[in-house]
Design a protein around this motif. Structure first.
Motif, PDB file in Angstrom:
ATOM      1  N   ARG A  33      46.271  62.068  36.545  1.00 46.58           N
ATOM      2  CA  ARG A  33      47.036  60.870  36.183  1.00 46.58           C
ATOM      3  C   ARG A  33      47.648  60.162  37.386  1.00 46.58           C
ATOM      4  NH1 ARG A  33      49.851  62.308  31.254  1.00 46.58           N
ATOM      5  NH2 ARG A  33      47.819  61.997  30.370  1.00 46.58           N
ATOM      6  N   GLY A  34      48.238  60.861  38.311  1.00 47.29           N
ATOM      7  CA  GLY A  34      48.854  60.241  39.481  1.00 47.29           C
ATOM      8  C   GLY A  34      47.831  59.558  40.369  1.00 47.29           C
ATOM      9  N   ARG A  35      46.705  60.224  40.584  1.00 43.97           N
ATOM     10  CA  ARG A  35      45.657  59.642  41.422  1.00 43.97           C
ATOM     11  C   ARG A  35      45.061  58.397  40.788  1.00 43.97           C
ATOM     12  NH1 ARG A  35      43.043  65.283  41.622  1.00 43.97           N
ATOM     13  NH2 ARG A  35      44.825  66.346  42.472  1.00 43.97           N
ATOM     14  N   ILE A  36      44.803  58.471  39.510  1.00 46.16           N
ATOM     15  CA  ILE A  36      44.226  57.322  38.798  1.00 46.16           C
ATOM     16  C   ILE A  36      45.212  56.154  38.801  1.00 46.16           C
ATOM     17  CG2 ILE A  36      43.374  56.487  36.577  1.00 46.16           C
ATOM     18  CD1 ILE A  36      41.444  58.413  37.954  1.00 46.16           C
ATOM     19  N   SER A  37      46.492  56.444  38.600  1.00 47.39           N
ATOM     20  CA  SER A  37      47.506  55.380  38.631  1.00 47.39           C
ATOM     21  C   SER A  37      47.583  54.733  40.005  1.00 47.39           C
ATOM     22  CB  SER A  37      48.881  55.934  38.255  1.00 47.39           C
ATOM     23  OG  SER A  37      48.974  56.099  36.879  1.00 47.39           O
ATOM     24  N   ALA A  38      47.493  55.533  41.051  1.00 48.92           N
ATOM     25  CA  ALA A  38      47.546  54.991  42.412  1.00 48.92           C
ATOM     26  C   ALA A  38      46.345  54.089  42.683  1.00 48.92           C
ATOM     27  CB  ALA A  38      47.590  56.129  43.431  1.00 48.92           C
ATOM     28  N   ILE A  39      45.169  54.541  42.309  1.00 47.52           N
ATOM     29  CA  ILE A  39      43.969  53.733  42.514  1.00 47.52           C
ATOM     30  C   ILE A  39      44.047  52.459  41.683  1.00 47.52           C
ATOM     31  CG2 ILE A  39      41.475  53.665  42.100  1.00 47.52           C
ATOM     32  CD1 ILE A  39      41.470  56.656  42.893  1.00 47.52           C
ATOM     33  N   ASN A  40      44.509  52.576  40.454  1.00 52.44           N
ATOM     34  CA  ASN A  40      44.665  51.399  39.596  1.00 52.44           C
ATOM     35  C   ASN A  40      45.616  50.394  40.239  1.00 52.44           C
ATOM     36  OD1 ASN A  40      44.265  49.973  37.020  1.00 52.44           O
ATOM     37  ND2 ASN A  40      46.418  50.454  36.695  1.00 52.44           N
ATOM     38  N   GLY A  41      46.712  50.873  40.801  1.00 52.37           N
ATOM     39  CA  GLY A  41      47.667  49.988  41.467  1.00 52.37           C
ATOM     40  C   GLY A  41      47.049  49.267  42.659  1.00 52.37           C
ATOM     41  N   ILE A  42      46.233  49.980  43.420  1.00 52.98           N
ATOM     42  CA  ILE A  42      45.556  49.362  44.565  1.00 52.98           C
ATOM     43  C   ILE A  42      44.600  48.272  44.091  1.00 52.98           C
ATOM     44  CG2 ILE A  42      43.854  49.769  46.391  1.00 52.98           C
ATOM     45  CD1 ILE A  42      45.220  52.536  46.771  1.00 52.98           C
ATOM     46  N   PHE A  43      43.828  48.568  43.043  1.00 60.61           N
ATOM     47  CA  PHE A  43      42.882  47.578  42.532  1.00 60.61           C
ATOM     48  C   PHE A  43      43.598  46.360  41.965  1.00 60.61           C
ATOM     49  CE2 PHE A  43      39.671  50.932  42.720  1.00 60.61           C
ATOM     50  CZ  PHE A  43      38.596  50.213  43.216  1.00 60.61           C
ATOM     51  N   ILE A  44      44.691  46.570  41.244  1.00 59.91           N
ATOM     52  CA  ILE A  44      45.427  45.432  40.672  1.00 59.91           C
ATOM     53  C   ILE A  44      46.023  44.585  41.789  1.00 59.91           C
ATOM     54  CG2 ILE A  44      47.492  44.792  39.361  1.00 59.91           C
ATOM     55  CD1 ILE A  44      46.784  47.086  37.440  1.00 59.91           C
ATOM     56  N   GLY A  45      46.623  45.218  42.776  1.00 60.02           N
ATOM     57  CA  GLY A  45      47.208  44.470  43.888  1.00 60.02           C
ATOM     58  C   GLY A  45      46.182  43.681  44.662  1.00 60.02           C
ATOM     59  N   SER A  46      45.044  44.306  44.941  1.00 56.32           N
ATOM     60  CA  SER A  46      44.019  43.592  45.707  1.00 56.32           C
ATOM     61  C   SER A  46      43.333  42.531  44.850  1.00 56.32           C
ATOM     62  CB  SER A  46      42.998  44.570  46.290  1.00 56.32           C
ATOM     63  OG  SER A  46      42.338  45.276  45.271  1.00 56.32           O
ATOM     64  N   SER A  47      43.196  42.772  43.567  1.00 55.52           N
ATOM     65  CA  SER A  47      42.557  41.756  42.718  1.00 55.52           C
ATOM     66  C   SER A  47      43.430  40.516  42.616  1.00 55.52           C
ATOM     67  CB  SER A  47      42.238  42.315  41.335  1.00 55.52           C
ATOM     68  OG  SER A  47      43.410  42.469  40.557  1.00 55.52           O
ATOM     69  N   ASN A  48      44.740  40.684  42.641  1.00 53.48           N
ATOM     70  CA  ASN A  48      45.629  39.521  42.624  1.00 53.48           C
ATOM     71  C   ASN A  48      45.420  38.668  43.870  1.00 53.48           C
ATOM     72  OD1 ASN A  48      46.745  40.292  40.188  1.00 53.48           O
ATOM     73  ND2 ASN A  48      48.512  41.285  41.108  1.00 53.48           N
ATOM     74  N   GLU A  49      45.294  39.305  45.013  1.00 54.40           N
ATOM     75  CA  GLU A  49      45.076  38.567  46.260  1.00 54.40           C
ATOM     76  C   GLU A  49      43.715  37.879  46.258  1.00 54.40           C
ATOM     77  OE1 GLU A  49      47.526  38.202  48.397  1.00 54.40           O
ATOM     78  OE2 GLU A  49      48.752  39.519  47.165  1.00 54.40           O
ATOM     79  N   LEU A  50      42.679  38.590  45.835  1.00 56.55           N
ATOM     80  CA  LEU A  50      41.342  37.993  45.781  1.00 56.55           C
ATOM     81  C   LEU A  50      41.281  36.856  44.763  1.00 56.55           C
ATOM     82  CD1 LEU A  50      39.113  41.174  46.058  1.00 56.55           C
ATOM     83  CD2 LEU A  50      39.432  39.393  47.788  1.00 56.55           C
ATOM     84  N   SER A  51      41.990  37.011  43.654  1.00 59.58           N
ATOM     85  CA  SER A  51      42.022  35.949  42.638  1.00 59.58           C
ATOM     86  C   SER A  51      42.706  34.701  43.166  1.00 59.58           C
ATOM     87  CB  SER A  51      42.737  36.434  41.378  1.00 59.58           C
ATOM     88  OG  SER A  51      42.007  37.463  40.769  1.00 59.58           O
ATOM     89  N   ALA A  52      43.737  34.867  43.954  1.00 55.81           N
ATOM     90  CA  ALA A  52      44.407  33.700  44.542  1.00 55.81           C
ATOM     91  C   ALA A  52      43.459  32.957  45.470  1.00 55.81           C
ATOM     92  CB  ALA A  52      45.661  34.137  45.292  1.00 55.81           C
ATOM     93  N   LEU A  53      42.698  33.695  46.257  1.00 57.50           N
ATOM     94  CA  LEU A  53      41.699  33.076  47.133  1.00 57.50           C
ATOM     95  C   LEU A  53      40.636  32.358  46.306  1.00 57.50           C
ATOM     96  CD1 LEU A  53      40.340  32.641  49.918  1.00 57.50           C
ATOM     97  CD2 LEU A  53      39.191  34.837  49.537  1.00 57.50           C
ATOM     98  N   GLU A  54      40.124  33.024  45.293  1.00 57.79           N
ATOM     99  CA  GLU A  54      39.086  32.431  44.436  1.00 57.79           C
ATOM    100  C   GLU A  54      39.605  31.175  43.751  1.00 57.79           C
ATOM    101  OE1 GLU A  54      37.570  31.410  40.656  1.00 57.79           O
ATOM    102  OE2 GLU A  54      39.332  32.691  40.791  1.00 57.79           O
TER     103      GLU A  54
END
Length: 137
Positions: free
Chosen positions: A72-93
């Motif tokens: 659970r902790g590892r999956i949550s951490a990876i999920n947080g990284i993906f959400i944070g980076s997707s927000n940045e990529l979405s702003a660029l897009e």
């Protein structure tokens, strides 16, 4: 929306509510893009935030409830990284789309794309629409 969901959690038909929330988000974004009245735009942004909050809570619950305890902790951490980076990529897009298509068409296109993804997901993952959080243990 957070207070509402805390008092009335979506435990049955959770998958259906998730798909409706994401489609509602797309529809309110389209309406926001097409509106030129400040108060109407404000309403649609408020509504889009409510739909987004509901989908985030349901997705987070699904992720936490379906992940084994030892992961659970590892999956949550990876999920947080993906959400944070997707927000940045979405702003660029979004910026690139606004430059290429114009502001209003890019907003409407984003809403239409969101609704299209909901329909594609519904067709490719039909069991998601039948998911109930109360049944996940």
């Amino acid at each position: 929306m957070g207070i509402y969901l805390a008092k009335r959690p979506i435990l049955t038909d959770s998958g259906k509510h998730l798909l409706i929330s994401v489609a509602g988000f797309g529809a309110t974004i389209i309406a926001f893009g097409l509106s030129s009245n400040l108060w109407v735009c404000t309403f649609f942004l408020f509504a889009s935030g409510c739909f987004d909050a509901a989908s985030v809570v349901i997705r987070g619950s699904i992720m936490q409830l379906t992940t084994p305890d030892h992961m659970r902790g590892r999956i949550s951490a990876i999920n947080g990284i993906f959400i944070g980076s997707s927000n940045e990529l979405s702003a660029l897009e979004s910026g690139i789309a606004a430059i290429m298509m114009g502001l209003v068409p890019s907003i409407v296109f984003g809403g239409v794309a969101t609704i299209a993804i909901v329909f594609i997901t519904y067709r490719l993952v039909p069991h998601l629409g039948k998911l109930h959080l109360k049944d996940i243990s």
